[in-house]
Design a protein around this motif. Structure first.
Motif, mmCIF file in Angstrom:
data_model
loop_
_atom_site.group_PDB
_atom_site.id
_atom_site.type_symbol
_atom_site.label_atom_id
_atom_site.label_comp_id
_atom_site.label_asym_id
_atom_site.label_seq_id
_atom_site.Cartn_x
_atom_site.Cartn_y
_atom_site.Cartn_z
ATOM 1 N N SER A 40 0.726 -1.090 -0.409
ATOM 2 C CA SER A 40 -0.008 -0.274 -0.052
ATOM 3 C C SER A 40 0.955 1.102 0.339
ATOM 4 C CB SER A 40 -0.964 -0.345 0.747
ATOM 5 O OG SER A 40 0.343 0.088 2.547
ATOM 6 N N ASP A 41 0.383 2.142 -0.140
ATOM 7 C CA ASP A 41 0.982 3.670 0.115
ATOM 8 C C ASP A 41 2.188 3.794 1.232
ATOM 9 O OD1 ASP A 41 0.099 3.807 -2.488
ATOM 10 O OD2 ASP A 41 -1.585 5.497 -1.656
ATOM 11 N N LYS A 42 1.209 3.035 1.897
ATOM 12 C CA LYS A 42 2.422 2.903 3.635
ATOM 13 C C LYS A 42 3.089 1.616 4.406
ATOM 14 C CE LYS A 42 0.087 7.839 5.237
ATOM 15 N NZ LYS A 42 -0.171 8.162 6.195
ATOM 16 N N GLU A 61 0.452 -7.889 -4.358
ATOM 17 C CA GLU A 61 -1.430 -7.024 -4.066
ATOM 18 C C GLU A 61 -1.139 -5.879 -3.835
ATOM 19 O OE1 GLU A 61 -6.125 -7.451 -3.900
ATOM 20 O OE2 GLU A 61 -4.475 -9.033 -2.349
ATOM 21 N N ASN A 62 -0.721 -4.771 -5.156
ATOM 22 C CA ASN A 62 -0.471 -3.512 -4.476
ATOM 23 C C ASN A 62 -1.851 -2.559 -4.580
ATOM 24 O OD1 ASN A 62 -0.335 -0.673 -4.589
ATOM 25 N ND2 ASN A 62 0.361 -0.561 -6.539
ATOM 26 N N LYS A 63 -2.571 -2.613 -3.244
ATOM 27 C CA LYS A 63 -4.003 -1.903 -2.406
ATOM 28 C C LYS A 63 -3.030 -0.550 -1.853
ATOM 29 C CE LYS A 63 -5.407 -6.008 -0.315
ATOM 30 N NZ LYS A 63 -6.600 -6.780 0.874
ATOM 31 N N GLY A 64 -2.177 0.138 -2.744
ATOM 32 C CA GLY A 64 -2.363 1.409 -2.885
ATOM 33 C C GLY A 64 -2.912 2.604 -4.096
ATOM 34 N N SER A 65 -2.533 3.307 -3.676
ATOM 35 C CA SER A 65 -3.140 3.962 -4.517
ATOM 36 C C SER A 65 -2.022 4.763 -5.672
ATOM 37 C CB SER A 65 -3.296 5.476 -4.220
ATOM 38 O OG SER A 65 -2.522 6.338 -3.650
ATOM 39 N N LYS A 66 -1.255 4.214 -5.442
ATOM 40 C CA LYS A 66 0.094 4.687 -6.669
ATOM 41 C C LYS A 66 0.498 3.688 -7.018
ATOM 42 C CE LYS A 66 1.250 8.393 -2.800
ATOM 43 N NZ LYS A 66 3.012 8.036 -1.520
ATOM 44 N N VAL A 67 1.575 3.115 -8.451
ATOM 45 C CA VAL A 67 2.756 2.846 -9.174
ATOM 46 C C VAL A 67 3.993 1.883 -7.657
ATOM 47 C CG1 VAL A 67 3.549 2.014 -10.791
ATOM 48 C CG2 VAL A 67 1.706 3.184 -11.246
ATOM 49 N N THR A 68 3.193 0.766 -7.971
ATOM 50 C CA THR A 68 5.145 0.176 -7.080
ATOM 51 C C THR A 68 5.374 -0.688 -7.682
ATOM 52 O OG1 THR A 68 5.073 -0.240 -4.590
ATOM 53 C CG2 THR A 68 3.297 -1.587 -5.880
ATOM 54 N N GLU A 69 7.005 -0.791 -6.759
ATOM 55 C CA GLU A 69 7.462 -1.643 -7.196
ATOM 56 C C GLU A 69 8.037 -2.663 -5.921
ATOM 57 O OE1 GLU A 69 10.675 0.145 -9.139
ATOM 58 O OE2 GLU A 69 11.304 1.013 -7.375
ATOM 59 N N VAL A 70 8.280 -4.221 -5.779
ATOM 60 C CA VAL A 70 8.759 -4.877 -5.078
ATOM 61 C C VAL A 70 9.820 -5.525 -5.494
ATOM 62 C CG1 VAL A 70 8.045 -7.508 -3.736
ATOM 63 C CG2 VAL A 70 6.234 -5.322 -4.641
ATOM 64 N N TYR A 71 10.812 -5.797 -4.437
ATOM 65 C CA TYR A 71 11.708 -6.377 -4.816
ATOM 66 C C TYR A 71 12.953 -7.376 -3.783
ATOM 67 C CZ TYR A 71 13.490 -1.976 -6.823
ATOM 68 O OH TYR A 71 13.947 -1.141 -7.929
ATOM 69 N N PRO A 88 -2.146 0.045 -8.967
ATOM 70 C CA PRO A 88 -3.024 0.150 -7.770
ATOM 71 C C PRO A 88 -4.338 -0.896 -8.711
ATOM 72 C CG PRO A 88 -2.065 2.327 -8.108
ATOM 73 C CD PRO A 88 -1.858 1.597 -9.914
ATOM 74 N N GLY A 89 -4.096 -1.559 -7.717
ATOM 75 C CA GLY A 89 -5.202 -2.560 -8.141
ATOM 76 C C GLY A 89 -5.117 -3.612 -8.349
ATOM 77 N N THR A 90 -4.114 -3.812 -8.737
ATOM 78 C CA THR A 90 -3.864 -5.149 -10.082
ATOM 79 C C THR A 90 -2.626 -6.071 -8.740
ATOM 80 O OG1 THR A 90 -1.742 -4.557 -10.492
ATOM 81 C CG2 THR A 90 -3.362 -4.128 -11.595
ATOM 82 N N LYS A 91 -2.461 -7.095 -9.625
ATOM 83 C CA LYS A 91 -1.741 -8.506 -8.727
ATOM 84 C C LYS A 91 -0.427 -9.183 -10.047
ATOM 85 C CE LYS A 91 -5.629 -9.556 -6.045
ATOM 86 N NZ LYS A 91 -6.199 -10.799 -5.513
ATOM 87 N N GLN A 92 0.395 -8.676 -9.441
ATOM 88 C CA GLN A 92 1.749 -9.648 -9.773
ATOM 89 C C GLN A 92 2.512 -10.712 -8.927
ATOM 90 O OE1 GLN A 92 3.877 -8.146 -12.450
ATOM 91 N NE2 GLN A 92 2.618 -6.337 -13.212
ATOM 92 N N ASN A 93 2.728 -11.882 -9.781
ATOM 93 C CA ASN A 93 3.634 -13.290 -9.364
ATOM 94 C C ASN A 93 5.178 -12.834 -9.643
ATOM 95 O OD1 ASN A 93 0.993 -13.951 -7.894
ATOM 96 N ND2 ASN A 93 0.895 -15.146 -10.287
ATOM 97 N N LEU A 94 5.449 -13.162 -8.854
ATOM 98 C CA LEU A 94 7.619 -13.036 -8.985
ATOM 99 C C LEU A 94 7.593 -13.877 -8.343
ATOM 100 C CD1 LEU A 94 9.548 -10.992 -10.077
ATOM 101 C CD2 LEU A 94 9.242 -10.396 -7.996
ATOM 102 N N THR A 95 8.537 -14.943 -9.384
ATOM 103 C CA THR A 95 9.599 -15.760 -8.848
ATOM 104 C C THR A 95 10.859 -15.939 -8.925
ATOM 105 O OG1 THR A 95 7.606 -18.029 -10.318
ATOM 106 C CG2 THR A 95 10.329 -18.912 -9.937
ATOM 107 N N ALA A 96 11.325 -16.229 -7.786
ATOM 108 C CA ALA A 96 12.626 -16.357 -7.843
ATOM 109 C C ALA A 96 13.298 -17.297 -7.610
ATOM 110 C CB ALA A 96 12.781 -15.263 -6.463
ATOM 111 N N GLU A 97 14.683 -17.658 -7.173
ATOM 112 C CA GLU A 97 15.553 -18.625 -6.660
ATOM 113 C C GLU A 97 16.750 -18.141 -5.855
ATOM 114 O OE1 GLU A 97 18.807 -21.863 -8.341
ATOM 115 O OE2 GLU A 97 16.917 -21.001 -9.840
ATOM 116 N N VAL A 98 16.662 -18.096 -4.444
ATOM 117 C CA VAL A 98 17.230 -18.322 -3.538
ATOM 118 C C VAL A 98 17.560 -18.780 -2.390
ATOM 119 C CG1 VAL A 98 15.645 -15.966 -3.422
ATOM 120 C CG2 VAL A 98 15.391 -18.118 -1.682
#
Length: 385
Positions: A40-42, A61-71, A88-98
């Motif tokens: 979210s925004d905060k 899931e971005n429940k905020g009002s701003k475009v975001t990025e996830v790392y 905002p309001g969209t969902k994305q899946n991210l697959t990583a290898e750790v």
């Protein structure tokens, strides 16, 4: 360039690009063992602070009002993997290898600053699960590719920076776009270090809060403004050319040591398409030189190289996806060919001369490729989960 900033002049165009690119995976379903990230925004809330080492899936899931990025970050801020431009309001899946160890998950509302962070840990014996030998081969070949791109870039950069130091405006303009091709092809790997991209590829509106435009803005785009907007080369520009040589030499020395996995290759290919959608198609990236189509082509080539190396496994795990990616890469390559301005493979029409209808066609072509490309990482690791 990572963390593109939005301006009022391009807000409408960029919003349309983001709506299409970031919404492309909205209906995809994450696995039951996915780490749910609610941005979210905060806030940046994660459903698990510990998860097994190996292949980890983030359901964002971005429940905020701003475009975001996830790392997903290492403790020293190097990037494991990322997903930018989550609307905002969209969902994305991210697959990583750790591997086993400490990490941070960061949400960056507005795509500015260090973001909101959560400490997490991957548990296990310190090694990821055994993977298909073809993927190890793909990683090795991609590592060699990124190093070759850096090695081939440096002489082209020197042609550019030598012209700047000589005060030769025309020669510097001619050498500018070619000097950026290798960087644009491998940008996600360069950005994974965290400290190189802000030195060499930041735009004026990409500086962090508290940075001074006159003192802290360095790199290609600062010189681009001097050449095309200011139309003069002073001592400051000559000094910045030497600094660019130094910073890119650092990139050349470090690129071969980057953390690269099959999933980071796949996610990096998607990031390159996001770069096109939010910077090149809008004309924001090369706002003075209008050489956006050169960057556009290089980004697509870099994405296509990563895909080609991963394709044998992806095609076996998801034949329909591979068929669609083959189709969309070919279509976008063909579309770019219509904007060539000469026989040279990197001579393109100045982007200021590309009309609204053609820009929309390019935008649609990028989106058509971005949607299936967002599924590549999951397809690559499918059998080893």
């Amino acid at each position: 360039m990572r963390r593109a900033r939005l301006t009022a002049l391009t807000a409408v165009t960029t919003a349309a690009a983001l709506a299409a690119v970031t919404g492309c995976t909205e209906k995809s379903k994450a696995g039951d063992d996915a780490v749910k990230v609610t941005a979210s925004d905060k806030k940046c809330e994660v459903s698990k602070k510990e998860f097994p080492a190996g292949h980890v899936e983030l359901a964002v899931e971005n429940k905020g009002s701003k475009v975001t990025e996830v790392y997903i970050l290492f403790p020293d801020d190097r990037i494991v993997t990322e997903r930018e431009n989550i609307g905002p309001g969209t969902k994305q899946n991210l697959t990583a290898e750790v591997k086993a160890g400490a990490y941070r998950i960061a949400c960056v509302p507005g795509m500015k600053g260090k973001g909101i962070r959560q400490d997490v840990r991957a548990t296990g014996g310190g090694k990821v699960a055994e993977r298909d030998p073809r993927l190890d081969k793909a990683v090795a070949e991609y590592r060699a590719y990124t190093q070759a791109q850096a090695d081939e870039t440096m002489p082209k950069v020197k042609v550019f920076t030598d012209a700047v130091r000589k005060g030769d405006l025309a020669a510097a303009k001619k050498a500018y776009a070619p000097s950026r091709i290798g960087w644009e092809r491998t940008e996600p790997v360069a950005e994974s270090f965290g400290d190189i991209d802000p030195k060499v590829d930041v735009r004026a509106d990409g500086l962090e809060e508290g940075q001074d435009l006159a003192k802290d803005w360095t790199g290609w785009h600062r010189l681009e403004r001097a050449l095309w907007k200011d139309k003069k080369i002073g001592q400051r520009e000559k000094d910045l050319a030497t600094r660019l040589d130094k910073d890119l030499t650092d990139w050349q020395k470090r690129v071969g040591k980057a953390e690269i996995t099959p999933s980071s290759m796949a996610n990096g290919a998607k990031e390159l398409l996001d770069e096109v959608a939010t910077g090149k198609v809008t004309g924001e990236e090369e706002r003075y030189s209008h050489t956006d189509l050169v960057d556009f082509k290089a980004n697509v080539e870099g994405a296509e190289k990563a895909y080609a190396l991963l394709r044998p496994v992806a095609a076996e795990n998801d034949p329909a996806l591979a068929k669609e990616l083959d189709k969309q890469f070919a279509a976008l390559d063909k579309l770019l060919d219509t904007h060539r301005a000469g026989p040279d493979s990197y001579t393109f029409t100045s982007y200021e001369k590309v009309g609204k209808a053609d820009r929309k066609e390019l935008h649609d072509g990028v989106n058509a490729l971005a949607e299936p490309l967002s599924k590549l990482a999951a397809a690559v690791v499918k059998k080893s989960k």
